[in-house]
Design a protein around this motif. Structure first.
Motif, PDB file in Angstrom:
ATOM      1  N   GLN A 191       0.823  -1.209   0.000  1.00 10.90           N
ATOM      2  CA  GLN A 191       0.000   0.000   0.000  1.00 10.90           C
ATOM      3  C   GLN A 191       0.858   1.261   0.000  1.00 10.90           C
ATOM      4  N   LEU A 192       2.022   1.202   0.620  1.00  9.16           N
ATOM      5  CA  LEU A 192       2.953   2.327   0.540  1.00  9.16           C
ATOM      6  C   LEU A 192       3.461   2.482  -0.894  1.00  9.16           C
ATOM      7  N   ALA A 193       3.719   1.369  -1.562  1.00 12.40           N
ATOM      8  CA  ALA A 193       4.164   1.432  -2.965  1.00 12.40           C
ATOM      9  C   ALA A 193       3.089   2.051  -3.846  1.00 12.40           C
ATOM     10  N   LYS A 194       1.852   1.770  -3.528  1.00 11.23           N
ATOM     11  CA  LYS A 194       0.725   2.308  -4.296  1.00 11.23           C
ATOM     12  C   LYS A 194       0.720   3.845  -4.288  1.00 11.23           C
ATOM     13  N   ALA A 195       1.244   4.427  -3.224  1.00 11.78           N
ATOM     14  CA  ALA A 195       1.239   5.882  -3.079  1.00 11.78           C
ATOM     15  C   ALA A 195       2.390   6.558  -3.823  1.00 11.78           C
ATOM     16  N   THR A 196       3.167   5.803  -4.598  1.00 12.28           N
ATOM     17  CA  THR A 196       4.298   6.352  -5.339  1.00 12.28           C
ATOM     18  C   THR A 196       3.980   6.416  -6.830  1.00 12.28           C
ATOM     19  N   GLU A 197       4.955   6.826  -7.608  1.00 12.37           N
ATOM     20  CA  GLU A 197       4.805   6.891  -9.065  1.00 12.37           C
ATOM     21  C   GLU A 197       5.293   5.631  -9.771  1.00 12.37           C
ATOM     22  N   ILE A 198       5.449   4.546  -9.033  1.00  6.81           N
ATOM     23  CA  ILE A 198       5.750   3.275  -9.694  1.00  6.81           C
ATOM     24  C   ILE A 198       4.606   2.976 -10.656  1.00  6.81           C
ATOM     25  N   PRO A 199       4.882   2.749 -11.931  1.00  6.07           N
ATOM     26  CA  PRO A 199       3.788   2.555 -12.895  1.00  6.07           C
ATOM     27  C   PRO A 199       2.878   1.394 -12.508  1.00  6.07           C
ATOM     28  N   ALA A 200       1.599   1.547 -12.738  1.00  7.33           N
ATOM     29  CA  ALA A 200       0.615   0.516 -12.420  1.00  7.33           C
ATOM     30  C   ALA A 200       1.000  -0.804 -13.076  1.00  7.33           C
ATOM     31  N   GLY A 201       0.925  -1.863 -12.306  1.00  7.35           N
ATOM     32  CA  GLY A 201       1.193  -3.200 -12.832  1.00  7.35           C
ATOM     33  C   GLY A 201       2.626  -3.653 -12.702  1.00  7.35           C
ATOM     34  N   VAL A 202       3.551  -2.730 -12.459  1.00  9.86           N
ATOM     35  CA  VAL A 202       4.960  -3.112 -12.328  1.00  9.86           C
ATOM     36  C   VAL A 202       5.187  -3.896 -11.046  1.00  9.86           C
ATOM     37  N   PHE A 203       4.512  -3.489  -9.985  1.00  7.25           N
ATOM     38  CA  PHE A 203       4.609  -4.197  -8.709  1.00  7.25           C
ATOM     39  C   PHE A 203       3.209  -4.561  -8.238  1.00  7.25           C
ATOM     40  N   ASN A 204       2.982  -5.852  -8.028  1.00  8.38           N
ATOM     41  CA  ASN A 204       1.687  -6.354  -7.585  1.00  8.38           C
ATOM     42  C   ASN A 204       1.901  -7.229  -6.351  1.00  8.38           C
ATOM     43  N   ALA A 205       0.963  -7.196  -5.428  1.00  5.14           N
ATOM     44  CA  ALA A 205       1.061  -8.007  -4.218  1.00  5.14           C
ATOM     45  C   ALA A 205      -0.214  -8.816  -4.056  1.00  5.14           C
ATOM     46  N   VAL A 206      -0.055 -10.127  -3.914  1.00  2.00           N
ATOM     47  CA  VAL A 206      -1.201 -11.028  -3.787  1.00  2.00           C
ATOM     48  C   VAL A 206      -1.117 -11.755  -2.450  1.00  2.00           C
ATOM     49  N   SER A 207      -2.223 -12.356  -2.046  1.00  2.00           N
ATOM     50  CA  SER A 207      -2.261 -13.031  -0.753  1.00  2.00           C
ATOM     51  C   SER A 207      -3.196 -14.222  -0.806  1.00  2.00           C
TER      52      SER A 207
END
Length: 476
Positions: A191-207
């Motif tokens: 969720q912290l990564a989501k708040a950055t400019e990392i392009p959508a889809g480059v980093f995904n987290a599943v559970s």
């Protein structure tokens, strides 16, 4: 009753929930303290497709541009380290000071990884040495593609970051799966990564529960690399399911501390205690057996008992040395190893008491080779003591293990230390210090059932890339 923390997965840059949950149980109270999404095959497959689609544009970004957006994540991790530490205390019963240290260490890891990536340059070869005139090969490192990163419960920040950041900065996309116990921390990082400019889809987290989605995670045809830290059983299963995928596996250990008769026993005992009982022994690099010269065994055992008696035991909130192990299943397994040893003639020197998931630090003496405790990895606060008559016997016992992660040698004779170190079948040998992972830029590797491939910052970066060549040919 604690407040229930509820975290979302991260898919295509968006928080994701599906209304189905995995409950997270506190090791300290055995109460439900959190929920994370129980994702399905379709949802996980979607995450892979999104990661695949996003990777090429990410790889085409200049390195410094990738570093710039990933640095935003680092800054958020730094500013939220108190919350991250609180989650570790709650979810994995890690002492708060150790949790803060883990976050700070991970931030240092990120910084060093950025700098190391800048030093990985293309290589140039001419053909003259092979009598191939007018030929020049330029080989650069390029990302492999989609990385599946699976982290363990015991270091849910450091062992997640040490997979994710090298993969991303090298130009790969990532699907990240934290251990079930550790998912609150892992998804909070997401969720912290989501708040950055990392392009959508480059980093995904599943559970989800590994027992339910494990095969779904590792069998997707879009995966190029799997980086896994966890149990040998799961690691071997992943390897059997993923024969066409590059793998980095960090598995178990049965790390010996070999104590020679000339060792400084007081200093040796202090380092053994720290190496064996930090975070209640729940580390693959923990000292998990002491092999000591019979001439000084009783003397060393006496010092070890005195030091174990001084360890604080209790809640992670109080920063105790020994806190509850991760779950009741682990408690029962460790108790089974201890019981087997005692039935076969071993001697309990101190400990061997349990309150819920809280195990007292335990020393078991007179452990022999016919006892399970001599060979199986307990992953808890118990340390067996095995005596040897000569160096040959010590080396033989050390090398009989199915594991080969780390070892320690304690002696004042550097010749003996180096001679023994050369003969030990293990990834790393520490001389006059505890077995340990790091510093993080050192290569980290295991042999036998302890793993596959190399980690450490430089080696991790190389593991997520491949050389690609362009050969120039010309006429005079």
């Amino acid at each position: 009753m604690n407040k229930i923390e509820q975290m979302s997965a991260l898919i295509n840059g968006q928080s994701y929930q599906n209304g189905k949950w995995v409950e997270i149980i506190s090791p300290t109270t055995n109460e439900v303290i959190g929920q994370v999404p129980a994702l399905t095959k379709n949802e996980i497959d979607k995450a892979y497709q999104i990661a695949f689609d996003a990777q090429k544009l990410w790889a085409e970004m200049p390195l410094l541009a990738r570093i710039k957006v990933l640095n935003q994540w680092k800054e958020l991790i730094t500013s939220h380290k108190e919350k991250i530490a609180d989650l570790m205390v709650l979810e994995i019963a890690k002492g708060r000071k150790a949790a803060i240290t883990e976050v700070e260490r991970s931030v240092m890891y990120i910084d060093y990884t950025f700098e190391e990536m800048k030093r990985i340059h293309p290589r140039a070869y001419n053909g003259d040495s092979w009598n191939a005139k007018n030929k020049l090969g330029i080989f650069e490192y390029v990302p492999k593609g989609v990385v599946l990163a699976i982290s363990p419960f015991n270091y849910p920040v450091n062992l997640a970051i040490s997979k994710i950041i090298p993969a991303l900065v090298a130009g790969n996309s990532v699907v990240f799966k934290p251990a079930s116990q550790g998912s609150l921390v892992g998804l909070y990082l997401a969720q912290l990564a989501k708040a950055t400019e990392i392009p959508a889809g480059v980093f995904n987290a599943v559970s989800g529960k590994g027992s339910e989605i494990g095969d779904i995670l590792v069998e997707n045809p879009l995966i190029n690399v799997i980086s896994f830290t966890g149990s040998p059983e799961v690691g071997k299963h992943i390897a059997s399911k993923s024969l066409k995928v590059d793998m980095i596996l960090e598995l178990g250990g049965k790390d010996p501390a070999i104590v020679l008769a000339d060792a400084d026993l007081e200093d040796t005992a202090s380092k053994i205690i720290k190496g064996a009982f930090s975070y209640s022994g729940q580390r693959c690099t923990a000292i998990k057996r002491v092999l000591v010269d019979a001439k000084v065994k009783n003397q060393l055992a006496k010092i070890l008992v005195a030091k174990v008696a001084k360890l604080s035991v209790g809640k992670p909130e109080d920063d105790c040395d020994i806190t509850p192990v991760i779950d009741n299943k682990t408690v029962k397994y460790i108790q089974g190893l201890i019981s087997d040893a005692l039935k076969k003639g071993a001697k309990n020197l101190i400990g061997n008491k349990v309150e819920g998931n809280l195990m007292m630090p335990t020393l078991i003496d007179n452990v022999k080779e016919n006892m399970k405790l001599a060979w199986e990895e307990p992953f808890g606060p118990v340390l067996p003591i095995i005596s040897f008559k000569d160096i040959e016997q010590a080396i033989s016992i050390a090398n009989k293990s199915e594991y080969g992660l780390q070892a320690a040698i304690f002696t004042t004779n550097i010749n003996s230390a180096l001679s023994i170190a050369k003969r030990l079948e293990t990834g790393t040998v520490n001389i006059n210090d505890q077995t340990q992972r790091g510093p993080d830029h050192f290569p980290f590797t295991g042999i036998k059932d302890s793993g596959l491939g190399a980690q450490g910052i430089h080696d991790s970066l190389i593991s997520f890339m491949r050389p690609k060549g362009i050969v120039l040919n010309w006429k005079d």
